[in-house]
Design a protein around this motif. Structure first.
Motif, PDB file in Angstrom:
ATOM      1  N   LYS A 275      -4.394  -1.735  -5.964  1.00 42.52           N
ATOM      2  CA  LYS A 275      -3.186  -1.991  -5.167  1.00 42.52           C
ATOM      3  C   LYS A 275      -2.402  -3.161  -5.739  1.00 42.52           C
ATOM      4  O   LYS A 275      -1.187  -3.067  -5.959  1.00 42.52           O
ATOM      5  CB  LYS A 275      -3.595  -2.279  -3.720  1.00 42.52           C
ATOM      6  CG  LYS A 275      -2.455  -2.723  -2.835  1.00 42.52           C
ATOM      7  CD  LYS A 275      -2.923  -2.899  -1.398  1.00 42.52           C
ATOM      8  CE  LYS A 275      -3.855  -4.092  -1.258  1.00 42.52           C
ATOM      9  NZ  LYS A 275      -4.243  -4.288   0.173  1.00 42.52           N
TER      10      LYS A 275
ATOM     11  N   GLU B 290      -0.134  -9.576   2.546  1.00 46.68           N
ATOM     12  CA  GLU B 290      -1.245  -9.545   1.592  1.00 46.68           C
ATOM     13  C   GLU B 290      -0.919 -10.332   0.328  1.00 46.68           C
ATOM     14  O   GLU B 290      -0.220  -9.839  -0.560  1.00 46.68           O
ATOM     15  CB  GLU B 290      -1.587  -8.094   1.228  1.00 46.68           C
ATOM     16  CG  GLU B 290      -2.775  -7.999   0.286  1.00 46.68           C
ATOM     17  CD  GLU B 290      -3.960  -7.292   0.928  1.00 46.68           C
ATOM     18  OE1 GLU B 290      -4.907  -6.988   0.189  1.00 46.68           O
ATOM     19  OE2 GLU B 290      -3.946  -7.055   2.146  1.00 46.68           O
TER      20      GLU B 290
ATOM     21  N   TYR C  81      -0.648   0.195  -7.773  1.00 45.97           N
ATOM     22  CA  TYR C  81      -1.022   1.547  -7.354  1.00 45.97           C
ATOM     23  C   TYR C  81       0.125   2.233  -6.627  1.00 45.97           C
ATOM     24  O   TYR C  81       0.731   1.624  -5.768  1.00 45.97           O
ATOM     25  CB  TYR C  81      -2.252   1.493  -6.432  1.00 45.97           C
ATOM     26  CG  TYR C  81      -2.756   2.830  -5.932  1.00 45.97           C
ATOM     27  CD1 TYR C  81      -3.748   3.512  -6.610  1.00 45.97           C
ATOM     28  CD2 TYR C  81      -2.234   3.402  -4.768  1.00 45.97           C
ATOM     29  CE1 TYR C  81      -4.225   4.738  -6.149  1.00 45.97           C
ATOM     30  CE2 TYR C  81      -2.693   4.634  -4.310  1.00 45.97           C
ATOM     31  CZ  TYR C  81      -3.691   5.285  -5.002  1.00 45.97           C
ATOM     32  OH  TYR C  81      -4.167   6.504  -4.550  1.00 45.97           O
TER      33      TYR C  81
ATOM     34  N   THR D 182       4.725  -8.168   2.446  1.00 46.68           N
ATOM     35  CA  THR D 182       3.484  -7.905   3.173  1.00 46.68           C
ATOM     36  C   THR D 182       2.764  -9.232   3.394  1.00 46.68           C
ATOM     37  O   THR D 182       3.068 -10.230   2.770  1.00 46.68           O
ATOM     38  CB  THR D 182       2.541  -7.000   2.353  1.00 46.68           C
ATOM     39  OG1 THR D 182       2.020  -7.793   1.271  1.00 46.68           O
ATOM     40  CG2 THR D 182       3.279  -5.806   1.813  1.00 46.68           C
TER      41      THR D 182
ATOM     42  N   GLU E 243       0.849  -1.190   0.000  1.00 52.91           N
ATOM     43  CA  GLU E 243       0.000   0.000   0.000  1.00 52.91           C
ATOM     44  C   GLU E 243       0.882   1.235   0.000  1.00 52.91           C
ATOM     45  O   GLU E 243       1.606   1.495   0.952  1.00 52.91           O
ATOM     46  CB  GLU E 243      -0.905   0.003   1.231  1.00 52.91           C
ATOM     47  CG  GLU E 243      -1.994  -1.039   1.168  1.00 52.91           C
ATOM     48  CD  GLU E 243      -3.234  -0.626   1.951  1.00 52.91           C
ATOM     49  OE1 GLU E 243      -3.132   0.247   2.839  1.00 52.91           O
ATOM     50  OE2 GLU E 243      -4.308  -1.178   1.663  1.00 52.91           O
TER      51      GLU E 243
ATOM     52  N   LYS F   7       0.805   5.358  -0.727  1.00 51.74           N
ATOM     53  CA  LYS F   7      -0.004   6.569  -0.942  1.00 51.74           C
ATOM     54  C   LYS F   7       0.567   7.393  -2.091  1.00 51.74           C
ATOM     55  O   LYS F   7       1.780   7.464  -2.270  1.00 51.74           O
ATOM     56  CB  LYS F   7       0.008   7.449   0.306  1.00 51.74           C
ATOM     57  CG  LYS F   7      -0.792   6.962   1.486  1.00 51.74           C
ATOM     58  CD  LYS F   7      -0.954   8.114   2.489  1.00 51.74           C
ATOM     59  CE  LYS F   7      -1.642   7.670   3.755  1.00 51.74           C
ATOM     60  NZ  LYS F   7      -0.721   6.975   4.693  1.00 51.74           N
TER      61      LYS F   7
ATOM     62  N   TRP G  65       4.354  -0.528  -8.694  1.00 49.83           N
ATOM     63  CA  TRP G  65       4.846   0.397  -7.670  1.00 49.83           C
ATOM     64  C   TRP G  65       6.181   0.979  -8.155  1.00 49.83           C
ATOM     65  O   TRP G  65       7.161   1.088  -7.394  1.00 49.83           O
ATOM     66  CB  TRP G  65       5.006  -0.334  -6.331  1.00 49.83           C
ATOM     67  CG  TRP G  65       3.831  -1.192  -5.995  1.00 49.83           C
ATOM     68  CD1 TRP G  65       2.573  -0.768  -5.666  1.00 49.83           C
ATOM     69  CD2 TRP G  65       3.777  -2.640  -5.993  1.00 49.83           C
ATOM     70  NE1 TRP G  65       1.752  -1.861  -5.453  1.00 49.83           N
ATOM     71  CE2 TRP G  65       2.461  -3.014  -5.642  1.00 49.83           C
ATOM     72  CE3 TRP G  65       4.715  -3.644  -6.239  1.00 49.83           C
ATOM     73  CZ2 TRP G  65       2.076  -4.344  -5.544  1.00 49.83           C
ATOM     74  CZ3 TRP G  65       4.328  -4.972  -6.147  1.00 49.83           C
ATOM     75  CH2 TRP G  65       3.024  -5.307  -5.808  1.00 49.83           C
TER      76      TRP G  65
ATOM     77  N   ILE H 291      -8.202   0.691  -3.907  1.00 50.60           N
ATOM     78  CA  ILE H 291      -7.438   0.895  -2.683  1.00 50.60           C
ATOM     79  C   ILE H 291      -8.137   1.959  -1.820  1.00 50.60           C
ATOM     80  O   ILE H 291      -8.835   2.831  -2.347  1.00 50.60           O
ATOM     81  CB  ILE H 291      -5.988   1.323  -3.031  1.00 50.60           C
ATOM     82  CG1 ILE H 291      -5.052   1.207  -1.830  1.00 50.60           C
ATOM     83  CG2 ILE H 291      -5.962   2.712  -3.641  1.00 50.60           C
ATOM     84  CD1 ILE H 291      -3.568   1.329  -2.197  1.00 50.60           C
ATOM     85  N   GLN H 292      -7.936   1.871  -0.502  1.00 57.01           N
ATOM     86  CA  GLN H 292      -8.637   2.778   0.429  1.00 57.01           C
ATOM     87  C   GLN H 292      -8.427   4.259   0.087  1.00 57.01           C
ATOM     88  O   GLN H 292      -9.312   5.078   0.309  1.00 57.01           O
ATOM     89  CB  GLN H 292      -8.161   2.493   1.859  1.00 57.01           C
ATOM     90  CG  GLN H 292      -6.637   2.550   2.024  1.00 57.01           C
ATOM     91  CD  GLN H 292      -6.197   2.392   3.475  1.00 57.01           C
ATOM     92  OE1 GLN H 292      -6.783   2.959   4.388  1.00 57.01           O
ATOM     93  NE2 GLN H 292      -5.160   1.597   3.690  1.00 57.01           N
ATOM     94  N   TYR H 293      -7.257   4.592  -0.482  1.00 57.80           N
ATOM     95  CA  TYR H 293      -6.947   6.011  -0.760  1.00 57.80           C
ATOM     96  C   TYR H 293      -7.784   6.589  -1.895  1.00 57.80           C
ATOM     97  O   TYR H 293      -7.754   7.797  -2.139  1.00 57.80           O
ATOM     98  CB  TYR H 293      -5.455   6.178  -1.074  1.00 57.80           C
ATOM     99  CG  TYR H 293      -4.541   5.505  -0.077  1.00 57.80           C
ATOM    100  CD1 TYR H 293      -4.694   5.720   1.291  1.00 57.80           C
ATOM    101  CD2 TYR H 293      -3.552   4.623  -0.502  1.00 57.80           C
ATOM    102  CE1 TYR H 293      -3.874   5.090   2.214  1.00 57.80           C
ATOM    103  CE2 TYR H 293      -2.720   3.985   0.409  1.00 57.80           C
ATOM    104  CZ  TYR H 293      -2.889   4.220   1.761  1.00 57.80           C
ATOM    105  OH  TYR H 293      -2.075   3.581   2.668  1.00 57.80           O
TER     106      TYR H 293
ATOM    107  N   TRP I 183       7.333   0.129   3.490  1.00 53.22           N
ATOM    108  CA  TRP I 183       6.557  -0.742   2.598  1.00 53.22           C
ATOM    109  C   TRP I 183       7.449  -1.638   1.741  1.00 53.22           C
ATOM    110  O   TRP I 183       6.949  -2.507   1.048  1.00 53.22           O
ATOM    111  CB  TRP I 183       5.620   0.075   1.719  1.00 53.22           C
ATOM    112  CG  TRP I 183       6.272   1.212   0.990  1.00 53.22           C
ATOM    113  CD1 TRP I 183       7.039   1.119  -0.132  1.00 53.22           C
ATOM    114  CD2 TRP I 183       6.238   2.591   1.342  1.00 53.22           C
ATOM    115  NE1 TRP I 183       7.481   2.354  -0.502  1.00 53.22           N
ATOM    116  CE2 TRP I 183       6.998   3.284   0.384  1.00 53.22           C
ATOM    117  CE3 TRP I 183       5.624   3.309   2.384  1.00 53.22           C
ATOM    118  CZ2 TRP I 183       7.181   4.676   0.430  1.00 53.22           C
ATOM    119  CZ3 TRP I 183       5.803   4.685   2.420  1.00 53.22           C
ATOM    120  CH2 TRP I 183       6.565   5.354   1.456  1.00 53.22           C
TER     121      TRP I 183
END
Lengths: 426, 426
Positions: free
Chosen positions: A241, B52, A245, B50, A113, A115, A262, B63-65, B46
């Motif tokens: 993601k 995930e 992302y 992960t 993740e 941002k 990424w 994605i949450q963002y 990051w």
């Protein structure tokens, strides 16, 4: 309802005569069962205002009845799901666009993740002015939009050894096809300046991701300046993601492993870095133990997605739509042939639209199925004149040691009962 | 990291000189701030494996963002959300494909849940053999794939009275653009047989949905036999519930209200039914109180999606990407002009791809913004020679009583601080 119900009465009689006719008749046969069916003649409970308004799903998901149309992984295929892969449910899709939500994933150290505010992209090495871009910087360069397929080099890899995975999702599902929006890599390299690199013919770029694996890959400068995109959107919206992302590299027609997610750094170099991902991995080991290297391009390939093991024929004989996907990393698909007898005879399939460069093409063959077993195959042709090979031809030249770049013709054994199996025919 | 960090040192010096240059320099200005930034020079948290893995999201979500990129409704616009509308976040999208998850919704009695097994489609009226099809029957007919826009006739309707809704999502967001897979309506009508209808020139089809509203609409036979689709997939996967799962009508270039969802019945008739949806609704009331009727086609239209009130300019002057969407129900977009001074001067925008029939076209204009206020407009041209009109021109011919078919040129007032507002210029 009354009006339309009356409408059914004469039709039902007419219909039973018509049903004798082949083809259309067989379809009508389905319709016959439904004639006078309360599901169409009576008011149903769903024909009333529901409580479900437009603010119920600000971002919508598929209806519950489609819960089987999802990405799947194969547990025995890789040690852990973190560095594993899953597969696009191509057996259940139609058209050419792959929704991001069910587009296959492959990552080497998990999906991270990151941002937009924390995002940085460095261009360094043999450039006039090394630069570091924020996400907002990237949005200020001229953008392009293109639809491209992304296929993992290992797609269909398990099939080298023999017919193994029983479904198009698992044999050919490491592929997706999206409309990308982004900035051409050429634009960013020119922003940094390439005079310092001298003669560009023998130069490379080395691209790295921000995840733990970094997944570094070397790309010849010629490709980097051709059609490579630094993409931030797919199918109109932000990358997911799991697809990199906020920014990933798009390397049209070339193996998915080079589409670095990424995206973190692009270094202009004098030679290939020979990273793990391009030496011990993503090279094709031949019969004599030596390796085919720099096998970047994904050759022309196709697969029948329905009928297939996960998409059996549920109706009887008569009209049957055979459909599938074709693609080529060398250009556009110019034609697809389909065989129902394991390659003895071929019929030209109908392309839903003319093939476009390095993107999926949907094909259809509408037949009258006689209800007997079929050995279904598809064979793609591309604008370079290349024709998709048989598995025998591929094994002859490359042996059995490789797990990459298997683009051979796939065979589905469709039985009389409509069920299908992954098989090989000689 | 060390290597790339060293790389930055000389570049930072070179860079500050380079920054003086306009254009590219201004972008680099963004880069300058980032140079030596720990976000690129240091290992980040990051950059580690992960937890995930690929099985984390069998069907993925944004994605949450990106949680602000969602459909929104306007509470004061309609009495209840059941019969209401919401809007596609076009200000935040790029490219041309609209993801189903954020494609606008409009229903008249709520979104219903209808299983494929319970689905029936009746074709009756003036046909040789009235028929009822199951979902499985429909899958046995030859399929087509096409990308088309769907625009609600009321899109931009609130703007007739004046600049009201402050954002492209709300002024122009009742539109989406998807790749549809389905069977042509012509194929199904021919299956039922049209000899009984006699001369087809003056015939119609009346289409109904399975929801409580039924949303019945009359379509001239000529259109029904032209390019209308009975669609079951959008962007490769099943239609979403809110878009008519399992089957909807696709009426290319014509107002969205005719794209009947949960398609239930198609009746061949001698005349238009003159249903509620085509008399008291979806007709344009003119200045003298009379109505323009059968205004089916959505005329050429365009809008700048960024910058716009919901997508302000966050960086200073210098390189700026102006982008937007254009479409026409009469054919393909052939060009888009953009004005930054409220229509006094126009520049030809760059189309991301040649326009295609009845589908969205993405346009870009890359400018050097001088940091002063702009009155941003876009003006579309289509293959029929039609040019998008100004609001003044539209009001002159149609008055102010209508809420439908407002395809006028939109103006965004972009202020020196980068914020934008919905305004009118005379």
């Amino acid at each position: 309802m009354t009006e339309s119900f009356k409408g059914m009465k004469p039709s039902r009689r007419q219909f039973l005569t018509g049903a004798a006719a082949a083809g259309a008749g067989a379809v009508a046969a389905g319709a016959a069962k439904a004639a006078g069916d309360p599901l169409i003649t009576e008011v149903q409970e769903w024909a009333q205002a529901t409580g479900e308004g437009v603010d119920a799903t600000p971002y919508g998901l598929p209806i519950q009845y489609e819960s089987d149309v999802v990405r799947r992984n194969v547990e025995w295929l890789t040690a852990d799901t973190i560095s594993s892969i899953n597969f696009t449910p191509i057996h259940a899709l139609d058209g050419t666009i792959t929704p991001q939500g069910c587009a296959f994933e492959r990552h080497h150290s998990g999906a991270i993740e990151l941002k937009k505010e924390d995002y940085r992209l460095m261009i360094n090495g043999l450039v006039d002015t090394p630069l570091v871009f924020t996400y907002e910087d990237l949005e200020r360069f001229p953008r392009e939009n293109h639809v491209y397929f992304c296929e993992c080099a290992a797609n269909t890899g398990m099939e080298w050894a023999g017919a193994q995975l029983n479904g198009a999702q698992f044999t050919h599902g490491m592929i997706h096809n999206m409309e990308y929006s982004g900035v051409s890599l050429r634009t960013l390299l020119e922003e940094a300046g390439l005079d310092a690199a001298g003669d560009l013919k023998d130069k490379w770029v080395y691209v790295e991701g921000a995840d733990a694996s970094s997944n570094g890959r070397s790309i010849p400068m010629e490709k980097a300046l051709d059609d490579v995109l630094v993409a931030f959107k797919a199918n109109g919206e932000a990358l997911r993601k799991e697809h990199g992302y906020p920014v990933r590299l798009v390397v049209p027609g070339w193996e998915g492993n080079m589409w670095v997610k990424w995206l973190r750094r692009i270094e202009v170099t004098n030679q290939a870095i020979e990273s793990r991902e391009e030496t011990s991995k993503y090279t094709d080991t031949l019969e004599d133990g030596t390796s085919r290297k720099w096998t970047w391009v994904m050759d022309a390939k196709s697969v029948v997605t329905s009928p297939s093991p996960q998409a059996p024929i549920k109706h009887g004989k008569g009209p049957l739509v055979i459909t599938g996907l074709a693609w080529s990393g060398r250009g556009a698909i110019t034609g697809v042939d389909v065989s129902i007898d394991g390659g003895k005879n071929w019929q030209e399939a109908r392309l839903a639209a003319p093939g476009t460069d390095k993107a999926l093409t949907r094909f259809y063959l509408d037949i009258e199925w006689n209800g007997e077993e079929m050995f279904l195959q598809s064979r793609a042709r591309d604008s370079s004149g290349y024709v998709q090979p048989t598995k025998a031809e591929l094994r002859e030249t490359r042996g059995l040691n490789s797990i990459y770049h298997n683009n051979c013709i796939q065979t589905w054994w469709v039985k009389a009962n409509g069920e299908a199996e992954n098989v090989e025919v000689s």
